[in-house]
Design a protein around this motif. Structure first.
Motif, PDB file in Angstrom:
ATOM      1  N   VAL A 186     -23.431 -38.912  16.627  1.00 37.91           N
ATOM      2  CA  VAL A 186     -23.570 -39.890  17.698  1.00 37.91           C
ATOM      3  C   VAL A 186     -22.563 -41.004  17.378  1.00 37.91           C
ATOM      4  N   GLY A 193     -26.522 -34.531  14.323  1.00 38.60           N
ATOM      5  CA  GLY A 193     -27.448 -33.688  15.075  1.00 38.60           C
ATOM      6  C   GLY A 193     -26.774 -32.378  15.429  1.00 38.60           C
ATOM      7  N   VAL A 195     -26.006 -29.794  18.653  1.00 38.85           N
ATOM      8  CA  VAL A 195     -26.022 -29.601  20.107  1.00 38.85           C
ATOM      9  C   VAL A 195     -26.112 -28.105  20.418  1.00 38.85           C
ATOM     10  N   CYS A 203     -26.927 -29.430  27.771  1.00 31.88           N
ATOM     11  CA  CYS A 203     -27.181 -29.095  26.375  1.00 31.88           C
ATOM     12  C   CYS A 203     -28.340 -29.939  25.864  1.00 31.88           C
ATOM     13  N   LEU A 205     -29.748 -32.038  22.281  1.00 31.14           N
ATOM     14  CA  LEU A 205     -29.381 -32.524  20.951  1.00 31.14           C
ATOM     15  C   LEU A 205     -30.620 -32.399  20.077  1.00 31.14           C
ATOM     16  N   LEU A 220     -21.308 -38.331  22.124  1.00 35.93           N
ATOM     17  CA  LEU A 220     -21.355 -37.437  20.971  1.00 35.93           C
ATOM     18  C   LEU A 220     -19.971 -36.868  20.702  1.00 35.93           C
ATOM     19  N   ILE A 238     -25.432 -38.553  25.987  1.00 31.87           N
ATOM     20  CA  ILE A 238     -26.892 -38.446  26.102  1.00 31.87           C
ATOM     21  C   ILE A 238     -27.315 -38.934  27.485  1.00 31.87           C
ATOM     22  N   VAL A 254     -28.276 -33.583  26.899  1.00 34.16           N
ATOM     23  CA  VAL A 254     -26.864 -33.998  26.804  1.00 34.16           C
ATOM     24  C   VAL A 254     -26.066 -33.420  27.975  1.00 34.16           C
TER      25      VAL A 254
END
Lengths: 296, 178
Positions: A186, A193, A195, A203, A205, A220, A238, A254
């Motif tokens: 992020v 994280g 994805v 998507c 996360l 991201l 996000i 996402v």
């Protein structure tokens, strides 16, 4: 002619043999990296030109429509356009000078900034014919230098990686596919994280704990871990965060940075090296796009 | 239903050609027209036809062949679809007496029932392969719109395949004439 009646035993035996073959095939199947058999190579090389032809014919159809069919009020626009042309010709002269200057500066820049990563521009010629996978087919393959696991990007951001290649075509497992997992950061909080794709062109996360201060709108980027994607490529933004009462992690949706509905050209980054995992590739990628437009 | 071996080769080759056209339509033409969200998995309908209408001992191998063609256009591969196709074939053999494709509506109903069974099997296998059942419902849900559409056009596809395979409505006889 002799009539042979179906033996149920033969049918069951055939069914059993094929079933065993299928189960063995399923156990060997990997959805993260593909292997091309000679059969696949042959058929892909035979059918992909049809797909490529159809893709390129779209432009011709659109051009035919725009230039010959949808011409209403042409005479009126003609007068307006003639005036515009004379004005644009003046602009063009000055633009040409800027372009030459730009080329000179670029050559100068490439002298000091030599990226070891090869960038191959390719066109999207097809999509996976199954619902449960999000894969695109490109019109470049191993004969153009594309290798499996090569990262695929656009100037908007990350598209995915090369899943399998034939000499002239390659399939790309996009980040929309649930089998593609991208290690991301992020941008604002530097939280790590993963994805994953979720079929509906979005998507999720994963593995972001509830105490992380992530917000809607956070961007991201690739973390550069895993050796496939170089660090710093835009992945998405996000768009939704939901906090369940149970569990330790957040449910985060996402929106990919790339508009997959309008995906026509991509850049394949081949031969990733250790140095590149810590480089920002988008600057050079944008250069390639600009160069390609200029060539066109 | 009786088949000559030479006819089988011709019919099978024509079916493969038809499947190739369907696959190119799904993988290229429909996305070009802006249809990105859902894929029309024509191979499922073709295999359902094979499972229901062709009573031959080597139908499993034919299903395997069709899935090999499909695997060129999809990373799904041949194995999962072959497994599901055999599942459909087994189910069809049990429900044989109940299946009467007398009109378009019946064909649509049969197509959607068998597609649902197919997708349940495929989704289950995929979830097993990726070791996660989190997306079971989302994968299954993604099949719904395309399977509904495919069911609507199933009578047309079945009609084309009936013409290719010259099958009649009579299921009572089975045999291979060579």
């Amino acid at each position: 002619m002799k009539l042979l009646h179906e033996s149920s035993k033969t049918k069951i035996l055939n069914g059993l043999v094929v079933m065993i073959v299928a189960v063995l095939g399923i156990s060997q199947k990997k959805f993260t990296i593909g292997e091309s058999s000679y059969f696949h190579l042959l058929l892909a090389e035979l059918t992909s030109p049809v797909q490529e032809g159809l893709s390129s014919s779209k432009r011709h159809v659109v051009s035919l429509w725009n230039n010959y069919i949808a011409i209403v009020n042409t005479a009126k626009y003609n007068t307006i356009l003639k005036k515009k042309i004379s004005r644009l010709e003046n602009d063009l002269f000055s633009m040409e000078e800027i372009r030459k200057e730009n080329l000179r500066l670029k050559q100068l820049l490439s002298f000091v900034e030599e990226s070891p990563q090869q960038k191959i521009l390719a066109q999207v010629v097809g999509w996976d014919s199954s619902n449960e996978f999000r894969v695109i087919r490109l019109n470049k393959g191993s004969s153009h230098g594309i290798k499996t696991m090569a990262a695929v990007v656009t100037d908007q951001g990350l598209v995915g990686y090369v899943y399998r290649v034939t000499p002239n075509y390659s399939d790309v497992l996009t980040i929309l596919d649930q089998n593609n997992r991208v290690d991301v950061l992020v941008e604002r909080t530097r939280t790590h994280g993963i994805v994953e794709g979720i079929l509906n062109f979005k998507c999720i996360l994963k593995y972001i704990t509830k105490n992380e201060p992530v917000e809607v709108g956070d961007k991201l980027m690739t973390a550069g871990v895993g050796g496939i994607y170089p660090k710093g490529i835009k992945v998405g933004m996000i768009t939704d965060i939901s906090r369940e009462n149970f569990g330790m992690t957040l449910n985060i949706e996402v929106e990919p940075a790339v508009d997959f509905h309008k995906l026509e050209e991509v850049i394949v980054l081949t031969s990733p090296s250790e140095d590149l995992l810590h480089q920002d590739p988008l600057s050079s990628v944008t250069d390639v796009l600009v160069e390609d437009k200029e060539v066109k | 239903m009786r088949f000559r071996l030479s006819d089988i080769f011709v019919s099978y080759a024509l079916t493969i050609l038809l499947l190739l056209c369907f696959e190119v339509t799904t993988a290229t033409i429909l996305p070009l027209l802006g249809w990105y969200e859902y894929r029309l998995t024509f191979n499922v309908i073709v295999i359902i036809f094979f499972a229901i209408r062709l009573n031959m001992s080597f139908v499993p191998w034919m299903i395997l062949g069709l899935q090999l063609i499909h695997s060129v256009f999809s990373i799904e591969g041949w194995a999962v679809g072959t497994f599901a196709g055999l599942g459909v074939m087994i189910l069809a053999s049990y429900l044989k007496d109940l299946i009467h494709l007398t009109n378009a509506l019946m064909t649509m109903i049969v197509a959607i029932v068998f597609q649902t069974f197919w997708y349940l099997l495929v989704t289950f296998i995929i979830c097993l392969k990726i070791s996660s059942f989190d997306s079971f419902t989302s994968i299954l849900w993604s099949f719904l719109p395309s399977s509904l559409f495919l069911s609507l056009i199933a009578p047309l596809i079945f009609w084309s395949l009936e013409k290719i395979w010259k099958t009649s409505n009579d299921f009572s006889h089975s045999g291979v004439e060579i």
